[in-house]
Enzyme design. Structure first.
Site, PDB file in Angstrom:
ATOM      1  N   GLU A   1       0.812  -1.222   0.000  1.00 33.78           N
ATOM      2  CA  GLU A   1       0.000   0.000   0.000  1.00 33.78           C
ATOM      3  C   GLU A   1       0.847   1.275   0.000  1.00 33.78           C
ATOM      4  OE1 GLU A   1      -2.882  -0.343   3.181  1.00 33.78           O
ATOM      5  OE2 GLU A   1      -4.221  -1.448   1.861  1.00 33.78           O
TER       6      GLU A   1
ATOM      7  N   GLU B   1      -6.626  -8.216  -0.919  1.00 38.26           N
ATOM      8  CA  GLU B   1      -6.967  -8.192   0.509  1.00 38.26           C
ATOM      9  C   GLU B   1      -8.437  -7.838   0.645  1.00 38.26           C
ATOM     10  OE1 GLU B   1      -4.769  -5.727   3.258  1.00 38.26           O
ATOM     11  OE2 GLU B   1      -2.897  -6.048   2.168  1.00 38.26           O
TER      12      GLU B   1
HETATM   13  C1  GAL Z   1      -4.321  -3.120   4.651  1.00 33.73           C
HETATM   14  C2  GAL Z   1      -2.863  -3.492   4.792  1.00 33.73           C
HETATM   15  C3  GAL Z   1      -2.703  -4.761   5.611  1.00 33.73           C
HETATM   16  C4  GAL Z   1      -3.525  -4.683   6.863  1.00 33.73           C
HETATM   17  C5  GAL Z   1      -4.965  -4.413   6.491  1.00 33.73           C
HETATM   18  C6  GAL Z   1      -5.901  -4.323   7.671  1.00 33.73           C
HETATM   19  O1  GAL Z   1      -4.517  -1.803   4.335  1.00 33.73           O
HETATM   20  O2  GAL Z   1      -2.278  -3.680   3.536  1.00 33.73           O
HETATM   21  O3  GAL Z   1      -1.346  -4.946   5.914  1.00 33.73           O
HETATM   22  O4  GAL Z   1      -3.045  -3.673   7.670  1.00 33.73           O
HETATM   23  O5  GAL Z   1      -5.041  -3.182   5.833  1.00 33.73           O
HETATM   24  O6  GAL Z   1      -7.205  -4.002   7.254  1.00 33.73           O
END
Ligand code: GAL
Length: 675
Positions: free
Chosen positions: A154, A308
């Site tokens: 990110e 994710e």
């Molecule tokens: C994302 C990040 C992850 C984790 C996740 C939690 O933005 O890439 O490492 O922190 O959020 O929601």
């Protein structure tokens, strides 16, 4: 240029896996593999934050643990997205090379801690990153389990250190050549802000200059360029050893960098989707997620990865709401039917400590697989297997385009006019996207750059394009003259690519296309009501901002203001221009009203709908390949009235022509054949 592609015949199911937090628990690592198989997990992202373990001291590398993790995943049939660890650096590096740490807008250097807390300009940081990347690529670049490089994490945020300042000055010299040119294009005479030496230019800061939108725009462009070159260097460090595709995980409506620029540095687009779920209607939040999906797909006109998402809740929303029954499958399949080739999570297993110990994960601290979340995740894994044919079928191009442009967004976020705090054009774009989605119309989301070919679309929507980037007016004019249809809304065509107001008639270069001239911008207090009366008889309320055109020559008035001093002034118009059509809406309206507006537009511009039956309130439908997803995002059960019975590819059940779909639930049916 031919870009490397992911070699996998299946839709990926998995997520971030952090075995480095569990190396003292071999029993847990063993259990992970068996439970991943049980949940139909076939791909995990590894090593995103592992730098302090991979290189515990400068130049001392330890790969033994990762060798074992990757080998064992492979032995269990699980693929790996291998991360470069540039998202967070070890303490020794911050201690020895303070320049790697980020400096904030108050020009204060940060200390070790957090993540994404480094300077992307720092030559030392770049050198250290390239070295560890090269080592990883050399060791694992040809491992059969590894399918994709996950560069960093990110990317986001700006640095304001002296290295960045110097690089900014160089970037400006390259762009403007002379200070006279810079002073002219930054409107330097305002408040006596002319520069006489390049060295006088600081990054924009509350301690100095924050009132020059042209400068702020350039800093955002410069920071985007730094991030792009950082990613490029990471990719180049990998390339001698591995030709696998690379990705960076992007974010929701992210405005720090222009993702169109970053997209050019990667082979595969991926992003992290964390909608704000509620117990009531999730239509708005999921429609916004779907606009992001459409944006990500449109970056390369290709499938993307939802790399994710949370299998249950997150821990950083103001209210961390659990997904209600059915919602995990539904929200996951919305991504897949928008073009995602994966459903992946943050994260596989909850850690015991750190700030994310209570973020949703597939495996809870209980370590059990008889949980609601585990069952929901397994259900998604099962669905992805059933729907794996989607992967092989080419994605169809949408015929409707929403123009959403990061540079325009930066300009709108900096502008001081209208309704302060409500000028972000992404909010306007969301309303249009949701209205179209509710009407069963699929769209692409692209920017104003030359890479966007307006001619590919039957309808081009320009929601609040305050900035017309270079030549956009000419491209729009020629598109309509040659038979294209455009729909533009208020506060468009006002500034150029330097964020300087265009001189002459507004909207710049397209006033004659739309048949409106020099609209005056008004802002409305929340309690104020101004209504628009459409020629079809409906009345719809304006909100926040509206315009009163000085002169209207459009040949068809589709709506007029019916209240206030602008009574009877045209506010919704259609102009036949050349061989095309140009619609203009002078007032901002809500999603519900936009649906009415679009139904009127579709009388003249026929667009294909996803299904051949009306979608009830809160129900959406998306098609991919030979299948259509129907999802109820509302709070209550909805009756779906199809034109014929169908069978549900998920459950195998036969659905009657009319069937009840519970809140948060979805079905997948065979796609209607058009024509
Ligand atoms: C994302 C990040 C992850 C984790 C996740 C939690 O933005 O890439 O490492 O922190 O959020 O929601």
């Amino acid at each position: 240029m031919l870009m490397p592609k992911i070699s996998s015949p299946v839709l990926w199911h998995g997520g971030d896996y952090n075995p480095d937090q569990w190396l003292d628990r071999p029993d847990i690592l063993e259990q992970d593999l068996l439970l991943m198989q049980k949940a139909h997990v076939n791909c995990v992202s590894v090593g995103i934050f592992s730098w302090s373990l991979l290189e515990p001291e400068e130049g001392v590398f330890n790969f033994a643990w990762l060798d074992s993790v990757i080998d064992r995943l492979y032995a269990h049939g699980i693929s790996v997205c291998l991360a470069t660890p540039s998202g967070a650096r070890p303490a020794w590096m911050a201690e020895k090379y303070p320049e790697v740490m980020r400096t904030d807008a108050q020009f204060v250097r940060r200390r070790f801690g957090g993540r994404h807390n480094h300077c992307l300009t720092s030559p030392v940081y770049r050198e250290k990153v390239k070295r560890i990347d090269g080592r990883l690529a050399e060791r694992y670049g040809k491992h059969p389990a590894v399918k994709l490089w996950h560069i960093g994490n990110e990317f986001g945020g700006y640095c304001y250190c002296d290295l960045c300042k110097k690089a900014f000055q160089e970037w400006l010299k390259e762009k403007y050549t002379t200070l006279d040119e810079l002073n002219r294009r930054w409107w330097g005479a305002f408040w006596s802000h002319r520069y006489s030496r390049w060295e006088q230019i600081d990054p924009p800061s509350p301690l100095g200059e924050t009132s020059n939108p042209s400068m702020q725009l350039d800093y955002a462009r410069f920071m985007t360029a730094q991030c792009a070159s950082f990613i490029r260097e990471e990719r180049e460090a990998i390339r001698p050893f591995s030709s696998l595709p690379v990705t960076v995980n992007m974010m929701w409506d992210f405005a720090d960098y222009d993702y169109h620029t970053l997209a050019k540095e990667v082979d595969v687009i991926s992003w992290d989707a964390y909608p704000y779920f509620t117990g009531a209607s999730n239509l708005k939040t999921l429609a916004e997620a779907c606009m992001n999906h459409d944006f990500m797909r449109s970056l390369k006109d290709a499938p993307f990865l939802m790399i994710e998402s949370s299998p249950s809740k997150v821990n950083w929303h103001p209210v961390n709401h659990l997904k209600r029954p059915g919602m995990h499958l539904t929200s996951s399949l919305l991504a897949v039917f928008s073009g995602s080739d994966s459903v992946m999570y943050f994260q596989w297993r909850k850690g015991r400590g750190g700030s994310e110990a209570f973020h949703g994960a597939v495996m809870d601290h209980s370590g059990r697989d008889d949980t609601r979340v585990f069952r929901d995740v397994t259900e998604v894994g099962d669905a992805l297997i059933r729907l794996s044919d989607l992967k092989a079928q080419p994605l169809e191009k949408a015929k409707v385009l929403i123009v959403s442009d990061t540079e325009n967004r930066w300009a709108c976020l900096n502008v001081q006019t209208g309704y302060q705090g409500k000028m972000d054009p992404i909010l306007e774009a969301h309303r249009h996207h949701q209205a179209l989605m509710e009407l069963g119309v699929r769209c692409d989301v692209k920017d104003m750059s030359e890479d966007t070919h307006l001619e590919d679309y039957d309808l081009v929507i320009c929601p609040q394009l305050f900035m017309y980037r270079e030549h956009f007016d000419k491209r729009l004019e020629s598109y309509v003259r040659n038979g294209g249809c455009v729909f533009q809304t208020c506060f468009s065509g006002i500034v150029d690519g330097d964020d300087l107001a265009y001189l002459g008639t507004a909207p710049h270069g397209t006033a004659q296309v739309f048949g409106i001239r020099d609209p005056e911008l008004d802002a409305l207090y929340p309690e104020e009501t101004i209504t628009l009366r459409l020629a079809t008889g409906e009345s719809i309320p304006a909100m926040e901002i509206c315009e009163y055109p000085e002169d209207v020559t459009a040949d068809t008035v589709l709506g007029v203001y019916e209240t206030d001093f602008c009574q009877s002034l045209p506010c919704f118009t259609l102009n036949h221009y050349g061989a095309g059509l140009a619609f203009y809406l002078a007032a901002r309206v809500d999603t519900e009203a936009l649906k009415t507006v679009y139904e009127r537009i579709f009388r003249d511009v026929p667009v294909e709908r996803t299904v051949d039956f009306p979608l009830p309130k809160d129900v959406v439908a998306l098609s991919r390949g030979a299948s259509t997803l129907i999802a109820n995002l509302g709070a209550g059960t909805r009756l779906i009235k199809m034109t014929s019975p169908a069978s549900d590819r998920l459950s195998g059940a036969l659905l009657n022509e009319s069937f009840a779909l519970e809140s948060g639930r979805c079905v997948v049916i065979a796609r209607k054949q058009n024509g």
